[in-house]
Design a protein around this motif. Structure first.
Motif: not given
Length: 273
Positions: A52, A59-60, A63
């Motif tokens: 991430g 992208a985080l 996760v």
């Protein structure tokens, strides 16, 4: 984030290895100067990207702390053929390093815990952790925006890759890691060095002292307080001192004939510097 700056790296060669873990919303760029210094001392150094990280804030979203723990474990297992393996971590990376030492005691022969994210700085973060089960922050402020990173050196700060935002939900994962590490501290049985920056604006340097007192089964604990620079110690003004301290600490552990030569916990003598 700049993919070239934030790329994972491998440096050096030797019988012994160091796994180098970056912090939350950070990247391998943050710890590369330390990696270069350790490689120059004859260590093979591997610094992975944590899931991430190093791309976009979004992208985080997909996760959690289990992904970071899993990635750190896989990276550690990839170093199974080395004589000794040390783990150095910055901020959240320090928490992951401690988890590895507890979960894989036979594989981790020494730790360097740099600006460990045991306690965030400021009363607001303390209060948010106390009421975290209500998930108030996630409802009121789903994103935390960043305009910089905690570096005192203006030249280095201008070069730093910065993730512009992160989901506030990921703070839940940070708090979970903090609690897990504090509970597990008495089970860490390898030597450890703890380095804090007294001018850190992200984490409370007192957290490092709490770690030092809590590592009751560690055969050796060295604590150093760095007066210059902020949170990203390896890249800041205290970086050369940090590299010297960590490198010397690992060198002394490497001089022992085998990992079994480590002193027993009963001979533990904390050292301050």
């Amino acid at each position: 984030m700049d993919p070239e700056k934030t790329a994972p790296f491998e440096l050096g060669r030797g019988e012994d290895a160091c796994l180098l873990l970056h912090g939350f919303t950070g990247s391998p760029w943050d710890v590369r100067p330390l990696g270069e210094a350790l490689a120059a001392r004859g260590l093979y150094v591997r610094a992975p990207q944590l899931p991430g990280h190093c791309s976009t804030p979004e992208a985080l979203l997909g996760v959690c702390h289990r992904d970071w723990e899993g990635a750190a474990l896989q990276a550690l297992l990839s170093l199974r053929d080395y004589r000794r393996v040390f783990v150095a971590g910055l901020s959240m990376g320090a928490l992951l390093a401690l988890k590895l030492a507890v979960d894989c005691p036979e594989r981790v022969h020494g730790l360097a815990l740099i600006a460990p994210a045991v306690r965030f700085k400021g009363p607001h973060m303390w209060l948010l952790k106390r009421i975290r089960h209500h998930r108030l922050l996630e409802r009121v402020k789903p994103w935390v925006y960043k305009t910089g990173t905690d570096l005192s050196d203006p030249t280095v700060l201008a070069q730093a890759p910065i993730l512009s935002a992160f989901p506030s939900a990921r703070l839940q994962d940070m708090w979970t890691l903090q609690d897990a590490v504090m509970e597990a501290l008495p089970r860490v049985r390898c030597p450890a060095l703890i380095a804090v920056a007294e001018q850190d604006h992200v984490v409370d340097s007192e957290g490092g002292r709490v770690l030092a007192r809590g590592l009751t089964a560690s055969p050796q604990v060295r604590f150093i307080s760095i007066q210059e620079g902020f949170h990203i110690i390896p890249r800041d003004k205290g970086g050369p001192l940090l590299a010297s301290e960590v490198g010397g600490f690992f060198d002394r552990l490497r001089e022992r004939k085998t990992p079994a030569d480590d002193p027993a916990p009963s001979s533990r003598r904390p050292a301050a510097g």
